[in-house]
Design an enzyme around this catalytic site. Structure first.
Site, PDB file in Angstrom:
ATOM      1  N   ASP A  95       0.852  -1.195   0.000  1.00 30.43           N
ATOM      2  CA  ASP A  95       0.000   0.000   0.000  1.00 30.43           C
ATOM      3  C   ASP A  95       0.891   1.250   0.000  1.00 30.43           C
ATOM      4  O   ASP A  95       2.104   1.163   0.261  1.00 30.43           O
ATOM      5  CB  ASP A  95      -0.937   0.004   1.213  1.00 30.43           C
ATOM      6  CG  ASP A  95      -0.192   0.210   2.527  1.00 30.43           C
ATOM      7  OD1 ASP A  95       0.787  -0.519   2.764  1.00 30.43           O
ATOM      8  OD2 ASP A  95      -0.572   1.114   3.303  1.00 30.43           O
ATOM      9  N   GLU A 160       0.003  -0.653   5.719  1.00 28.70           N
ATOM     10  CA  GLU A 160       1.037  -0.107   6.608  1.00 28.70           C
ATOM     11  C   GLU A 160       0.854   1.396   6.812  1.00 28.70           C
ATOM     12  O   GLU A 160       1.009   1.905   7.916  1.00 28.70           O
ATOM     13  CB  GLU A 160       2.429  -0.385   6.024  1.00 28.70           C
ATOM     14  CG  GLU A 160       3.567  -0.181   7.021  1.00 28.70           C
ATOM     15  CD  GLU A 160       4.042   1.256   7.144  1.00 28.70           C
ATOM     16  OE1 GLU A 160       4.665   1.585   8.164  1.00 28.70           O
ATOM     17  OE2 GLU A 160       3.776   2.069   6.227  1.00 28.70           O
TER      18      GLU A 160
HETATM   19 ZN   LIG Z   1       6.685   2.414   4.037  1.00 24.14          ZN
END
Ligand SMILES: [Zn+2]
Length: 456
Positions: A95, A160
């Protein structure tokens, strides 16, 4: 490390660069922001599927996308190594943060574009560049050595950048996914291009909401001002006592004289990264910037409730609130530091005001052990790949997964590294990766796995 193996790996990494560039172009074309309010969920799903396909093509066994409690997809897989081999997990995330306004970009954010020798796109460095470096390393080592000499697992997180804890929750519920002797968290980078860097220290954090009350209600500033105990003034006095005149955080009982032992934080880079205005200086006093941001606590007022200017009246405040964010150096207990902050706020609020405090967040810091066989292997690998000794750096923010790993796999060595460097401008417009950094990082990873697996 035999010269011929190192040379063979370097040649295999070099010849794999065109494919790596192609893979990076495919990955960055997906707008995988794990927030449906910004980009459609289908983009993240597609990124997870592509990562799974690429890991499978690289030879990782049992690759699958696993849904985590926050709804994101983590891609995991594991290949058994030779009997008794060390176990290594290679981590990255698929992501990205939002691109922001495309008008701030010189070239389209979702299209890998070469300019002045760098590759530009959102995620080109953080973290799709690290993902591609991992793939390149795995293919090169497989090509040269005929397989991997370690038990090799991959973990590629899908949320994340949201700090929603999906991967951490998954790791806690299925610790076998992160079981290892060495966990390579490829999501940081080098202090400058060409200088291999291990991030060994992350600060912990603990925020406190403080409410100060002095009267049953606001008092007219003409009638009572001067003698009325001002709750806002009392709060400001307490907040002001958290720092000395040099900006040093001075919480009663909390040490603030530690010195950072690793690579320095370049003052010019700090000024530029933090976008300081002309005439404004970093808060260092007699310390160095690295001491202040990596080795010492920092209390910052991040929110304040008082009367908004749009509703101004001639009244002395009866109540005021603030949130104080505390960053604590790795190695200090975040809870104990938060308790000291609470005690300090009570002790330093004047006028006999009523003080109420509430802890609003808490996260421990992380300090890498840094002296085990995996660190030694990585230092050798980096020296060979970069022609430069590895340095160590810190990070002022936290990586909750790194902290969780110290509980889940306490015997494992956790190594933080990656393709990023200051010119990468991660999270900002015009993010980029330098292909040399990607190539050298991939070579370092391949050499590291070879070294750990005894192919010397
Ligand atoms: Zn990162």
């Amino acid at each position: 490390m035999s010269v011929s193996l190192a040379e063979s790996l370097a040649a295999a990494v070099d010849s794999g660069m065109p494919r790596a560039r192609d893979e990076l172009a495919r990955l960055v074309a997906l707008r995988s922001v794990a927030n449906p309010a910004i980009e459609p969920t289908s983009e993240c799903r597609a990124a997870a599927m592509l990562a799974a396909t690429l890991f499978t093509e690289a030879g990782v066994d049992g690759v699958q996308a696993v849904e985590t409690p926050d709804g994101s997809l983590a891609v995991v897989g594991r290949s058994a190594g030779p009997a008794g081999a060390l176990r290594v997990v290679l981590y990255s995330h698929h992501d990205v943060v939002p691109a922001g306004d495309p008008a701030d970009w010189a070239t389209p954010p979702w299209e890998l574009t070469e300019r002045d020798g760098r590759w530009y796109a959102r995620g080109s460095a953080d973290c799709k560049g690290n993902l591609v470096a991992t793939l390149l390393a795995l293919r090169a080592l497989r090509e040269v050595a005929g397989g991997w000499p370690v038990e090799l697992a991959v973990v590629c997180e899908g949320s994340e950048e949201q700090s929603s804890g999906g991967m951490e929750a998954l790791a806690r519920s299925r610790p076998e996914l992160v079981a290892c002797d060495a966990f390579v968290l490829a999501d940081t980078g080098n202090v400058e291009r060409g200088v291999p860097t291990l991030t060994t220290s992350l600060r912990g954090t603990g925020s406190v909401l403080v409410t100060v009350r002095t009267m049953a209600g606001p008092a007219h500033s003409g009638t009572y001002g001067g003698a009325a105990p001002d709750a806002l003034q009392a709060l400001l006095a307490a907040l002001a006592s958290l720092r000395d005149e040099t900006g040093e955080t001075t919480i009663d009982g909390l040490g603030h004289d530690a010195v950072w032992e690793g690579a320095p934080f370049d003052a010019a880079r700090f000024r530029e990264d933090a976008a300081l205005l002309d005439g404004v200086e970093p808060l260092t006093g007699a310390a160095a910037i690295a001491d202040r941001v990596w080795a010492r606590p920092a209390a910052t007022v991040i929110a304040l409730d008082a009367t908004p200017i749009s509703q101004v009246t001639a009244a002395v405040h009866a109540e005021a609130r603030a949130v104080v964010n505390l960053r604590v150096p790795a190695g200090a207990d975040a809870k104990a530091a938060q308790d000291l902050l609470v005690a300090h706020l009570h002790a330093h609020t004047p006028y006999g005001a009523q003080v109420e405090t509430k802890a609003v967040s808490l996260g421990q810091g992380f300090r890498a052990r840094g002296d085990g066989p995996a660190y030694e292997a990585m230092r050798r690998a980096m020296r060979t790949a970069f022609g430069h000794d590895a340095v160590t750096t810190g990070q002022g923010g936290s990586i909750p997964l790194a902290v969780a790993l110290t509980e889940l796999v306490p015997e494992a060595e956790v190594l933080l590294l990656g393709v990023e460097e200051p010119a990468s401008r991660i999270h900002g417009p015009n993010e980029s990766v330098h292909p040399d950094e990607l190539r050298r990082t991939a070579l370092a990873l391949a050499l590291f796995l070879a070294d750990l697996g005894g192919l010397v």
